[in-house]
Structure formats: C-alpha cells, structure tokens
Design a protein around this motif. Structure first.
Motif, mmCIF file in Angstrom:
data_model
loop_
_atom_site.group_PDB
_atom_site.id
_atom_site.type_symbol
_atom_site.label_atom_id
_atom_site.label_comp_id
_atom_site.label_asym_id
_atom_site.label_seq_id
_atom_site.Cartn_x
_atom_site.Cartn_y
_atom_site.Cartn_z
ATOM 1 N N ALA A 32 -73.153 28.982 -51.257
ATOM 2 C CA ALA A 32 -73.860 30.081 -51.196
ATOM 3 C C ALA A 32 -74.486 30.393 -49.992
ATOM 4 O O ALA A 32 -74.664 31.547 -49.425
ATOM 5 C CB ALA A 32 -75.249 29.793 -52.170
ATOM 6 N N SER A 33 -74.856 29.229 -49.366
ATOM 7 C CA SER A 33 -75.364 29.271 -47.872
ATOM 8 C C SER A 33 -74.148 30.125 -46.883
ATOM 9 O O SER A 33 -74.381 30.643 -46.109
ATOM 10 C CB SER A 33 -75.748 28.085 -47.385
ATOM 11 N N ALA A 34 -72.946 29.728 -47.301
ATOM 12 C CA ALA A 34 -71.901 30.424 -46.474
ATOM 13 C C ALA A 34 -71.611 31.616 -46.714
ATOM 14 O O ALA A 34 -71.355 32.330 -45.737
ATOM 15 C CB ALA A 34 -70.571 29.368 -46.744
ATOM 16 N N TYR A 35 -71.653 32.138 -47.907
ATOM 17 C CA TYR A 35 -71.423 33.568 -48.228
ATOM 18 C C TYR A 35 -72.734 34.330 -47.885
ATOM 19 O O TYR A 35 -72.381 35.497 -47.419
ATOM 20 C CB TYR A 35 -71.230 33.797 -49.913
ATOM 21 N N ARG A 36 -74.008 33.851 -47.848
ATOM 22 C CA ARG A 36 -75.086 34.481 -47.422
ATOM 23 C C ARG A 36 -74.984 35.048 -45.820
ATOM 24 O O ARG A 36 -75.600 36.016 -45.600
ATOM 25 C CB ARG A 36 -76.197 33.842 -47.630
ATOM 26 N N LYS A 37 -74.273 34.327 -45.131
ATOM 27 C CA LYS A 37 -74.164 34.622 -44.014
ATOM 28 C C LYS A 37 -73.287 36.081 -43.392
ATOM 29 O O LYS A 37 -73.643 36.736 -42.659
ATOM 30 C CB LYS A 37 -73.768 33.487 -42.791
ATOM 31 N N ASP A 38 -72.375 36.109 -44.240
ATOM 32 C CA ASP A 38 -71.475 37.391 -43.848
ATOM 33 C C ASP A 38 -71.348 38.499 -44.830
ATOM 34 O O ASP A 38 -71.132 39.417 -44.384
ATOM 35 C CB ASP A 38 -69.814 36.696 -43.774
ATOM 36 N N ASN A 39 -71.765 38.177 -46.296
ATOM 37 C CA ASN A 39 -71.401 39.278 -47.255
ATOM 38 C C ASN A 39 -72.762 39.560 -47.707
ATOM 39 O O ASN A 39 -72.667 40.756 -48.406
ATOM 40 C CB ASN A 39 -70.419 38.814 -48.232
ATOM 41 N N PHE A 40 -73.955 39.344 -47.484
ATOM 42 C CA PHE A 40 -75.180 39.697 -48.246
ATOM 43 C C PHE A 40 -76.310 39.844 -47.055
ATOM 44 O O PHE A 40 -76.224 39.345 -45.891
ATOM 45 C CB PHE A 40 -75.622 38.582 -49.302
ATOM 46 N N ALA A 41 -77.499 40.498 -47.458
ATOM 47 C CA ALA A 41 -78.571 40.667 -46.679
ATOM 48 C C ALA A 41 -79.248 39.618 -46.375
ATOM 49 O O ALA A 41 -79.366 38.493 -47.268
ATOM 50 C CB ALA A 41 -79.421 41.842 -47.411
ATOM 51 N N VAL A 42 -80.122 39.738 -45.456
ATOM 52 C CA VAL A 42 -80.995 38.268 -45.011
ATOM 53 C C VAL A 42 -82.161 38.170 -46.293
ATOM 54 O O VAL A 42 -82.562 39.169 -46.669
ATOM 55 C CB VAL A 42 -81.792 38.500 -43.808
ATOM 56 N N ASN A 43 -82.405 37.134 -46.521
ATOM 57 C CA ASN A 43 -83.434 36.772 -47.559
ATOM 58 C C ASN A 43 -82.921 37.156 -48.807
ATOM 59 O O ASN A 43 -83.894 37.341 -49.889
ATOM 60 C CB ASN A 43 -84.816 37.054 -47.164
ATOM 61 N N GLN A 44 -81.590 37.618 -49.283
ATOM 62 C CA GLN A 44 -81.434 38.021 -50.459
ATOM 63 C C GLN A 44 -81.011 36.918 -51.365
ATOM 64 O O GLN A 44 -80.227 36.073 -50.824
ATOM 65 C CB GLN A 44 -80.144 38.988 -50.479
ATOM 66 N N ASN A 45 -81.654 36.932 -52.505
ATOM 67 C CA ASN A 45 -81.168 35.675 -53.782
ATOM 68 C C ASN A 45 -79.800 35.908 -54.011
ATOM 69 O O ASN A 45 -79.388 36.785 -54.724
ATOM 70 C CB ASN A 45 -82.122 35.670 -54.603
ATOM 71 N N ILE A 46 -78.914 34.823 -53.831
ATOM 72 C CA ILE A 46 -77.548 34.745 -54.375
ATOM 73 C C ILE A 46 -77.404 33.491 -54.977
ATOM 74 O O ILE A 46 -78.051 32.624 -54.866
ATOM 75 C CB ILE A 46 -76.375 35.048 -53.530
ATOM 76 N N GLU A 47 -76.686 33.370 -56.075
ATOM 77 C CA GLU A 47 -76.179 32.259 -56.867
ATOM 78 C C GLU A 47 -74.668 32.069 -56.818
ATOM 79 O O GLU A 47 -73.997 33.045 -56.985
ATOM 80 C CB GLU A 47 -76.796 32.241 -58.282
ATOM 81 N N VAL A 48 -74.017 30.928 -56.809
ATOM 82 C CA VAL A 48 -72.753 30.402 -56.895
ATOM 83 C C VAL A 48 -72.456 29.635 -58.172
ATOM 84 O O VAL A 48 -73.294 28.583 -58.271
ATOM 85 C CB VAL A 48 -72.095 29.924 -55.560
ATOM 86 N N LYS A 49 -71.755 29.964 -58.992
ATOM 87 C CA LYS A 49 -71.232 29.341 -60.130
ATOM 88 C C LYS A 49 -69.931 28.853 -60.172
ATOM 89 O O LYS A 49 -68.817 29.756 -60.017
ATOM 90 C CB LYS A 49 -71.649 29.966 -61.205
ATOM 91 N N ILE A 50 -69.507 27.527 -60.294
ATOM 92 C CA ILE A 50 -68.269 27.144 -60.507
ATOM 93 C C ILE A 50 -67.736 26.766 -61.921
ATOM 94 O O ILE A 50 -68.449 25.829 -62.416
ATOM 95 C CB ILE A 50 -67.677 25.979 -59.473
ATOM 96 N N ASP A 51 -66.705 27.209 -62.343
ATOM 97 C CA ASP A 51 -66.267 26.780 -63.803
ATOM 98 C C ASP A 51 -65.567 25.513 -63.573
ATOM 99 O O ASP A 51 -64.851 25.135 -63.182
ATOM 100 C CB ASP A 51 -65.354 27.780 -64.420
ATOM 101 N N PRO A 52 -66.392 24.436 -64.408
ATOM 102 C CA PRO A 52 -65.767 23.198 -64.490
ATOM 103 C C PRO A 52 -64.575 23.047 -64.856
ATOM 104 O O PRO A 52 -63.881 21.735 -64.881
ATOM 105 C CB PRO A 52 -66.752 22.345 -65.246
ATOM 106 N N ASP A 53 -64.095 23.931 -65.993
ATOM 107 C CA ASP A 53 -62.784 23.927 -66.633
ATOM 108 C C ASP A 53 -61.581 24.546 -65.599
ATOM 109 O O ASP A 53 -60.497 23.695 -65.450
ATOM 110 C CB ASP A 53 -62.686 24.412 -67.731
ATOM 111 N N THR A 54 -61.922 25.416 -65.016
ATOM 112 C CA THR A 54 -60.890 26.238 -64.547
ATOM 113 C C THR A 54 -60.955 25.984 -62.816
ATOM 114 O O THR A 54 -59.966 26.416 -62.143
ATOM 115 C CB THR A 54 -60.764 27.708 -64.876
#
Length: 504
Positions: A32-54
């Motif tokens: 989430a901290s890595a993607y926020r720098k290049d693809n999203f606006a400053v101070n924009q709330n983002i969430e990263v979810k990883i599927d534990p099965d796939t």
C-alpha cells in the motif's frame, strides 16, 4: 497450486517464527505504501488485499461520486459508482478497485524496506508477548558472551542480560555453559525487547523446589518464606497443608537426593529446610537450627525476640560472621537478640533487684503521701448546740454589766503602786548609822642592828650570801626537771625578799 509469492510468504513466516496472517498483513501494508507514491493522490486512502489461497493482489482506493470528473485519482462518475453500489448518492465516498498494472523500481524498493520493518516489529512484539507471560519462571539458556558489566545469555529467540547484581559471587561463567536463570523483567526498547534474568533471587530457589519436589508443585507442601545469601547459604521454611505429611522429609528426599540436585544447580550453595510453625517462638527456635535453644522471649511492641542459648552453643547460633542469625531474622521477620544463659541470668537477677528497689521506693512514697494527707486533714470542729432564743436575749442584756466590771478592775490595778518603785523609794530614805568599834592599828618595827646605817638593803634582810664556788659542770645525765625546780625555788626566794622590802 500455490504461487511463488505464497511460497515465499510461508517460508518467511517459518524463519521468523511468525504466523502467516501476520506476514500477510505486513506485506499488504508495504504494498500500500509502495503503490501510493506512483499511482494515487497524496493522502488518499488505499487498501491492499492479498488472497491467501491464490496469492492475487488487489488494490482498493476511496473515490468521491460526482457528475463531472475533474481528477480521476480522487473522483468517479455517478454512473460508474452506481454500478458498484446501486444506492450511491452524489459526493458519497465509494471504495473502487484500482490495481496498477506494474510498480516501478523505487516502489519495489520501498515495499521491500517496509516489509522488513514490519516483520521486525511483528517479531519484537511476538517475543515480548512470549516472555512477558513467563516473568517469575525459570528459563534455560546458554552463555553467549561475557562482558565486564554483564553476561549475555542466548535464549534462542532473543538474548537475556545477566547484570552483576544478579550474579552469584562464587560462580565463574564460561562461553557455552548452560544455565537455569529466573526471568525477572521484560522491557520494550527501540532495539527490541530487553530480557533481565537473575541467578541470585530467592524465587529461583522456590522454582527449583517446584521442579524437583512434586509435593511443592501440586501444593501439598507450601513454602512459607525464603531467606537467601546467594552463593553461601539459604534457609527455607515449609509447612504441610495435608495431615500425615512430613514437609521437611518431602523436600529433602530419600537420602537427600532431591535437595542435592538443587544444591548442585546452585553451585554448592548450602540449603537449610526448617519446619514452619504458627507459634512465633517455636518458629524462631526452628529457624536458628542446628543450634539448641533454651528459651525465646518475644517483645511484640518492638518486634524483638530474645533467644537464650547455652554458652557452648553461642557461636553456632550466631554463625560465621553472623550469617545464621541474620538469615533466621529474615526468615522469621523479627529482630533476634541472641544471649548465652550466664549473661541472661545475670541480667534477669539485676532486673529483679531493680524492680524490688523500685517497689520499695514506691511504697515509701505512698506512705509519705498518706502521712502528709493525714497531717493536712482539718480537725473536726466542735458541734454547736442550738440554744433557745430567750436565753440568747438574756445574755445580750447582761453583757454591758460585765463590761463595766472589767473596766473598774483595770482602773483599780492602775491605781495601785508598782512594787519596784516602792522598794526604790524605801531604799532612798536615810537610815540611822550604826557606830562600829574600830580597833587600834598595830605597828611592827623591824629590829635595829648596832653599827649599821639606817639604809638597809636586801642583803641585810636576807643575810650574808654563800661564797661563790666554782660552777660544776652539768652532768650529761642530769634530769631537766631538777633544773626547772631549782630555778623556780630561786625565783620564789627573790620574790619573798622583795615582799619584805615593800613591807618595810
């Protein structure tokens, strides 16, 4: 089939001894901290979810539903928003999936650093939680490094610190030596949890007894108190909670096998197991073993116990450098004053004598106070009998007459002449002189010698002097009293001669 990403996460969780969920949460925060720098606006709330099965990664971002788009990173059209959520309204926030196709090199490096940081934090938190629950228990470790001020012990997951104050003075540590230590405290520090251990704490002996004696572990035998001087000697007071059990025998074991294992673990430290008693005097006598006790006197106000021992047992009761008495006082919680029988009897006799003297003085003071009170008591006044009123009136009437009689008597006495003055007047009156018969004087004339002049000298009266002879020398043995008598006789003669001249 699991992806390589999931296999890496599983391996990482095994190496760090962390759960898979904790590792996945750390990776999600890093992405989430890595993607926020290049693809999203400053101070924009983002969430990263990883599927534990796939192992698929999905990124969700918050966007606001609007009619006309001005910033694609922060806003979404109302029609697209209603495809995600049917009842969405204008200016409402909607979570939209916005997974980037790829991440740059800087984003990947940031993700790596964040993952490592999160894993370290998770590992430190897990270690703290693990050892925080073991405070007061015995843990085993290996000496890893010896420093001038401390000894570092490897506990597999972390290092424990053994400070000088918690070391035993008779022990010498070496690298690779396995030790049993008592976990004292676990503290959070910026570098991770800090674990403090001890080898000199009294609770270490208690935990060793629980490990070696089953009766202590299950509660049948209770350890009441422990007094320890690490490396030298320890006293343990035990009591049985169940009738028919010998607490001291259970702790010592058959042929001393149980207590011997504890002594070996403590590098030969002596351990005395004594029987605890609710009677304080009996407990103090037991604590001072192996010395024999004559009697114990307790002063509850001052918390002092006076222990009387035989003269030959005095040094044994005190111990080397007072160690036995000091440990017994700690074990019982009383100040202990040890005295031999001879000194105790002398002090007792002296105290009895002082008490007798004080009692006698108090008795004398009471008697003196009683006498003084008797002297100061007022004498009983004579009872006045009430007389009739008529008689009182008569007495009042007769009082003036009595006063007149007294005045007349006083005047009569004044008119009488004073006897002394009368006698003086009588003596002054001339009395007739009596004529006394006077005898005529008799004159004595000295004899007159013929051929002599009228002048006479002492030699004429006394007669011719004896011729002077040679003076005899005084004898050495002459008595001084004879000389004094002769001189006095000469003086008498001269006085007689002078008296005769005066008469002439």
């Amino acid at each position: 089939m699991k992806s390589e990403f999931l296999l890496a996460i599983t391996q990482l969780s095994a190496e760090k001894n962390l759960s898979k969920e904790v590792v996945l949460a750390a990776v999600e925060q890093a992405l989430a901290s890595a993607y926020r720098k290049d693809n999203f606006a400053v101070n924009q709330n983002i969430e990263v979810k990883i599927d534990p099965d796939t192992g698929n990664v999905a990124v969700w971002a918050e966007k606001v539903a609007v009619e006309l788009l001005s910033d694609k990173r922060r806003e979404i059209s109302l029609e697209e928003a209603r495809l995600i959520k049917a009842d969405v309204q204008l200016d409402e926030v909607v979570m939209v999936e916005a997974t980037p196709h790829n991440a740059g090199r800087i984003a990947a490096q940031t993700a790596k650093q964040v993952i490592l940081q999160r894993l370290h934090e998770a590992e430190h938190s897990a270690i703290f939680e693990e050892y925080a629950d073991k405070e007061g228990d015995i843990i085993s470790g290996v000496v890893q490094r010896i420093e001038p001020r401390q000894v570092l012990i490897d506990l597999v997951r972390t290092e424990a610190v053994l400070p000088p104050a918690e070391q035993m003075p008779n022990e010498r540590y070496r690298v690779g030596q396995r030790l049993r230590v008592l976990l004292l405290e676990v503290m959070r520090t910026p570098k991770g949890p800090r674990v403090m251990v001890s080898r000199s704490h009294p609770d270490l002996v208690k935990r060793l007894f629980e490990m070696e004696v089953p009766e202590v572990f299950n509660g049948t035998v209770e350890i009441k108190s422990i007094a320890r001087e690490a490396g030298h000697r320890t006293k343990v007071a035990v009591a049985a909670r169940q009738e028919g059990i010998d607490p001291v025998g259970c702790c010592v074991g058959l042929r001393g096998i149980r207590i011997q294992n504890i002594v070996n673990e403590l590098s030969g430290e002596k351990i005395d197991v004594v029987l605890w008693s609710p009677d304080t005097a009996a407990f103090i006598a037991s604590a001072l073993s192996p010395a024999q006790i004559v009697t114990v006197e307790l002063d509850n106000e001052g918390g002092v116990a006076t222990v009387v021992v035989p003269d030959r047992q005095l040094s044994l009761a005190i111990g080397r450098e007072g160690q036995n008495a000091r440990l017994s006082a700690k074990l019982a919680g009383w100040k202990i004053d040890i005295k031999p029988v001879s000194v105790y009897e002398e002090e007792k006799a002296e105290s009895e004598r002082l008490k007798a003297e004080l009692a006698a003085v108090a008795k004398e003071e009471k008697e003196a106070e009683a006498e003084l009170e008797a002297e100061l008591e007022p004498e009983p006044e004579p009872e006045v009998k009430e007389e009739p009123v008529a008689e009182v009136a008569v007495e009042v009437e007769e009082q003036p007459a009595a006063e007149e009689e007294i005045t007349l008597e006083v005047l009569a006495e004044l008119e009488q002449p004073i006897p002394d003055m009368v006698e003086e007047s009588v003596e002054e009156e001339p009395e007739p002189e009596e004529v006394e018969e006077v005898e005529p004087p008799v004159f004595f004339e000295p004899p007159v010698f013929a051929g002599k002049s009228e002048l006479r000298f002492a030699e004429d009266i006394l007669g011719p002097r004896a011729p002077k002879g040679k003076k005899k020398k005084k004898k050495a043995g002459r008595n001084k009293n004879q000389d004094s008598e002769s001189q006095s006789s000469k003086r008498v003669r001269r006085l007689d001669a002078t008296a005769g001249d005066d008469e002439l």
